[in-house]
Design a protein around this motif. Structure first.
Motif, PDB file in Angstrom:
ATOM      1  N   SER A  74       1.206  -0.958   3.353  1.00 13.53           N
ATOM      2  CA  SER A  74       0.015  -0.936   2.868  1.00 13.53           C
ATOM      3  C   SER A  74      -0.713   0.018   3.680  1.00 13.53           C
ATOM      4  O   SER A  74      -0.944  -0.220   4.824  1.00 13.53           O
ATOM      5  N   ASP A  76      -4.506   1.463   3.809  1.00 16.70           N
ATOM      6  CA  ASP A  76      -6.007   1.552   3.137  1.00 16.70           C
ATOM      7  C   ASP A  76      -6.512   2.744   2.478  1.00 16.70           C
ATOM      8  O   ASP A  76      -6.033   3.992   3.303  1.00 16.70           O
ATOM      9  N   GLU A  77      -7.593   2.952   2.031  1.00 21.49           N
ATOM     10  CA  GLU A  77      -8.254   4.016   1.503  1.00 21.49           C
ATOM     11  C   GLU A  77      -8.746   4.799   2.528  1.00 21.49           C
ATOM     12  O   GLU A  77      -9.315   4.299   3.318  1.00 21.49           O
ATOM     13  N   ARG A 136      -6.365   6.969  -1.955  1.00 15.89           N
ATOM     14  CA  ARG A 136      -6.660   5.632  -2.284  1.00 15.89           C
ATOM     15  C   ARG A 136      -5.158   4.678  -2.997  1.00 15.89           C
ATOM     16  O   ARG A 136      -4.501   5.474  -3.539  1.00 15.89           O
ATOM     17  N   GLY A 717      -7.787  -2.407  -0.108  1.00 10.37           N
ATOM     18  CA  GLY A 717      -7.840  -1.122   0.403  1.00 10.37           C
ATOM     19  C   GLY A 717      -9.110  -0.320  -0.158  1.00 10.37           C
ATOM     20  O   GLY A 717      -8.919   0.871   0.228  1.00 10.37           O
ATOM     21  N   ASN A 718      -9.891  -0.841  -0.668  1.00  7.58           N
ATOM     22  CA  ASN A 718     -11.050  -0.148  -1.232  1.00  7.58           C
ATOM     23  C   ASN A 718     -12.040   0.583  -0.053  1.00  7.58           C
ATOM     24  O   ASN A 718     -11.921   0.024   0.959  1.00  7.58           O
ATOM     25  N   ARG A 719     -12.667   1.813  -0.705  1.00  9.62           N
ATOM     26  CA  ARG A 719     -13.074   2.608   0.408  1.00  9.62           C
ATOM     27  C   ARG A 719     -14.650   1.848   1.024  1.00  9.62           C
ATOM     28  O   ARG A 719     -15.271   2.533   1.757  1.00  9.62           O
ATOM     29  N   GLY A 721     -14.865  -1.039   2.153  1.00  9.80           N
ATOM     30  CA  GLY A 721     -14.431  -2.129   3.009  1.00  9.80           C
ATOM     31  C   GLY A 721     -14.825  -3.695   2.630  1.00  9.80           C
ATOM     32  O   GLY A 721     -15.269  -4.543   3.410  1.00  9.80           O
ATOM     33  N   ASP A 742      -8.020  -9.034  -3.942  1.00  8.81           N
ATOM     34  CA  ASP A 742      -7.114  -8.147  -3.294  1.00  8.81           C
ATOM     35  C   ASP A 742      -5.892  -8.718  -2.207  1.00  8.81           C
ATOM     36  O   ASP A 742      -5.011  -7.828  -2.015  1.00  8.81           O
TER      37      ASP A 742
END
Length: 784
Positions: A74, A76-77, A136, A717-719, A721, A742
């Motif tokens: 995993s 994150d973005e 992303r 993992g959205n930008r 947070g 998520d």
């Protein structure tokens, strides 16, 4: 015996893939054990003892289970350095088979288990690149459904735009790959020079596996007839082309001065074996093409050595070669479709003839129908008929003509003009037939089945493949069809519940969407998600599949809480597939941006559906089957001084003793106004506002509603947070149990007006009793 080992291996891979996978090097031991048992069984007798066969299959299954790869890491973005091999080149970038991703000082070893689509990069197939990317995650939508998704169906798990200045070519493509690319370019130029559309696009797709030049109207005709696979170079293409190649070699080498020196049959097979691999590379190098080429190469190498290969054993050996090399690909539908079609055709006795070709097409279609229906949004009846009628034409005429034309045109343009005429006539006839079949549209609305229906349909296909007696076929088929009809009635009853309130908070990535099954059987949809930064449309890929699996053909009420694309983006896909009774909207888009995207879309919806605004919703509770729907804000209309988030439609649902509050993207201004008015009161389930941003879920609101369960809809993992730590801390301080899409995927909350039952895609399941009762955990194994 070898087939038993291969079957066990595939079963182990599939079972492990459905459970998440766990790769291990010691898988070689069971595979070696299975091979040893095969040898021992062959030494003992021609047909191995039952215990040997069972042991081999079990060891193969153990090996498959151990080989199954775990999920990719995993990431994150954010900005990351991606290193990988270019698998294919797209018009806007490349697809990398990822080796490693580096963020700061941390490196994630991927081991080519996943792919990344990197835009803004120019590269050659086979080159190893290292590039800095605004990365992303592209996580699949994970929603509880009667129709579970197939594992490994979405191989691209990251996407992003490259910072081109950071591009570094670590290794150029091999000389063989460069030569293949050059030859492909030369053949492409010859086809484009001698053919016109639509024949040019069809020839490029058939010969080189490149359908980018295919006109969309032509692709639509072929797709409508259920023959999309014909225009993608696959095992079928390789088998047909190399079959004609072998036929030509056998005739060419039967001259006296060769026949007296060597066996022409063995020599022809010896020449054809490497040419088969070369053709697979020239035709685009798709995995299915390579699988067919390697299988043919194995069989023909044995013939060249003077041995007579067993077709089933050869296929099993190819499985044992490919599955350990790429376990993830081995559980994808394409690999399984290849196996099913191959085994169905191999079991067909008789010499090569037009009758055998037709029978082989029918058997392959029947064998693959259950998997196609399960994985590719249904199998149209017209597609089965079209395959039976047109596939032999493609196999016997169109594909050989296209290949012959490519060869001739590459050698001489004048000669190419001679082969272009018959190819153009056959192509236009094929496309005309596809258009005629696509107009029928028989069976194109077949909905996806649940596990019971899938098993029954598979049994039905197996009956027609295995059973020889027509009387037995018909009797068994009638019984299975009756069982399928009963399973369908049961499914429709379960998925349109009456007397209970069921709210499903869907995983739509960084967006919002909830399906509300009301006690009277009607359906309320609140928001429809949307691909804000490009990528997969959640309306088409999340909402529509779940609605179809639940046998929902109509949306009674669609609520769009506010005009932001992560809430209305999926509406177009829904409206295209099913009617909508009425649409609730805040009115802000029409009032402030009448020419904007959502206002325009709302105008289109208004031609068929009734559009309602806060003026006629506020203060007018709606009762449906004992459940009450109320719009609490913005009342009596949107406030032009606030942005769309703080003008979100806030919806309260009440059924018996239970209350749900869905806040849309409401932030502190709207929350404060609701708290000031004192109209909220305690709630059991809170859909947290604005994906858990720090500007929402204020203490003033939480003091007022005191939720027992809080649902956060956010992307992996959205930008942004989301959800923020301080919001999670505030919810915990107010005694709320938090579930996040998520992490948990889709979440179902169901109530009969007293207790609340909660179930998530990830496997959590628990029950909330009355407000003074404890939480009751229930054991749950596997996916819902």
């Amino acid at each position: 015996m070898l087939a038993l080992v291969a079957a066990g291996l595939m079963l182990g891979l599939l079972l492990s893939a459905f459970q998440g996978g766990s790769g291990s090097w010691w898988a070689l031991a069971p595979l070696a054990g299975g091979a040893l048992l095969f040898v021992l069984g062959a030494k003992v007798r021609a047909r191995p003892r039952p215990w040997v066969a069972v042991a081999a299959a079990l060891l193969g299954a153990a090996g498959g289970s151990a080989l199954a790869p775990g999920p990719p890491p995993s990431v994150d973005e954010g900005v990351a350095v991606v290193r990988g091999v270019v698998e294919r080149v797209d018009p806007d970038g490349v697809v990398l088979l990822v080796d490693e991703i580096t963020r700061g000082e941390h490196a994630y070893e991927v081991g080519r288990r996943a792919r990344a689509h990197v835009r803004g990069v120019v590269g050659e197939v086979g080159a190893t690149l290292s590039v800095e990317v605004e990365l992303r995650p592209r996580a699949p939508f994970r929603n509880p459904s009667p129709h579970p998704s197939w594992p490994s169906a979405a191989p691209i798990v990251w996407a992003g735009r490259a910072r081109v200045s950071s591009l570094h070519v670590e290794q150029a493509p091999s000389a063989l790959r460069r030569a293949s690319t050059a030859i492909r370019a030369y053949v492409r130029e010859a086809i484009e020079r001698t053919l016109r559309e639509p024949t040019e696009g069809v020839a490029l797709a058939l010969v080189l596996g490149d359908s980018r030049e295919l006109d969309e109207s032509v692709a639509g005709q072929v797709r409508g007839a259920g023959l999309t696979h014909v225009l993608a170079v696959s095992g079928m293409h390789v088998t047909i082309v190399v079959g004609f190649l072998l036929f030509a070699l056998l005739r060419l080498l039967r001259v006296r001065w060769i026949a007296v020196r060597v066996d022409p049959v063995r020599l022809a097979h010896g020449i054809a074996a490497p040419l088969t691999l070369a053709y697979a590379e020239l035709a685009g190098g798709s995995p299915s093409a390579y699988r067919a080429a390697v299988t043919a190469c194995l069989a023909w190498s044995l013939r060249a050595a003077g041995r007579r290969p067993d077709p089933l054993a050869t296929t099993a050996l190819a499985i044992l070669i490919f599955a350990p090399l790429d376990p993830d690909a081995a559980v994808r539908p394409a690999f399984l479709l290849s196996i099913a079609a191959t085994v169905a055709i191999l079991e067909l006795p008789g010499e090569a003839s037009l009758e055998a070709l037709v029978r082989g097409s029918v058997r392959a279609t029947v064998a693959t129908a259950p998997l196609v229906w399960w994985c590719f949004d249904g199998v149209p009846i017209v597609g089965i008929v079209a395959n039976v009628v047109l596939l032999p034409v493609v196999a016997a005429i169109l594909l050989p003509l296209a290949t012959l034309h490519a060869l001739v045109a590459s050698v001489s343009t004048p000669l190419g003009t001679l082969t272009a005429l018959p190819l153009d006539l056959v192509t236009r006839g094929f496309l005309g037939a596809c258009e005629a079949f696509s107009q029928l549209g028989i069976g194109r609305s077949l909905p996806p089945g649940d596990v019971v229906e899938g098993a029954l349909v598979s049994a039905l296909a197996a009956t027609w493949l295995v059973t020889r007696s027509w009387r037995a076929r018909i009797a068994i088929s009638v019984g299975l069809l009756l069982c399928i009809a009963g399973a369908e009635v049961r499914l429709r009853r379960e998925e349109r519940p009456v007397g209970i309130l069921r709210v499903t908070f869907l995983d739509v990535g960084q967006g919002d969407s909830a399906l509300v099954d009301l006690p009277d059987g009607s359906l309320l949809v609140i928001d429809a998600g949307g691909a804000v930064f490009g990528g997969v449309d959640p309306g088409a890929e999340a909402l529509v599949p779940v609605l179809r699996a639940r046998r929902r053909e109509r949306i009674d009420t669609l609520v769009i809480t506010h005009p932001h694309p992560d809430h209305y983006g999926g509406v177009a896909a829904i409206a295209e597939r099913m009617p909508i009774g009425e649409v609730w909207d805040s009115g802000q888009a029409e009032g402030e941006e009448p020419d904007g995207t959502w206002a325009t879309a709302l105008g289109e919806l208004g031609r068929e559906a009734r559009v309602r605004h806060p003026a006629d919703l506020c203060g007018h509770p709606i009762s449906r089957g004992g459940a009450t729907l109320e719009v609490l804000a913005p009342c009596p209309s949107f406030d032009p001084g606030w942005d769309p988030n703080d003008n979100s439609l806030v919806v309260r649902l009440r059924f018996g003793e239970r209350t749900f509050l869905l806040l849309g993207d409401a932030e502190r201004h709207e929350e404060s106004e609701l708290a000031r008015l004192g109209i909220l009161g305690p709630v059991d389930v809170l859909k947290v506002g604005h994906h858990g941003s720090r500007t929402s879920s204020t203490d003033a609101l939480l003091d007022e509603v005191g939720p027992r369960l809080a649902i956060v809809s956010a992307g992996v993992g959205n930008r942004f947070g989301h959800p923020h730590d301080e919001v999670l801390a505030r919810l915990a301080a107010h005694g709320a149990r938090v579930l996040r899409t998520d992490r948990e995927g889709g979440i179902i909350v169901q109530t009969d007006g007293r207790s609340l039952e909660v179930e998530t895609w990830s496997g959590q399941a628990f029950e909330l009793g009355r407000s003074d009762a404890p939480v009751i955990e229930r054991e749950h194994v596997g996916e819902p």
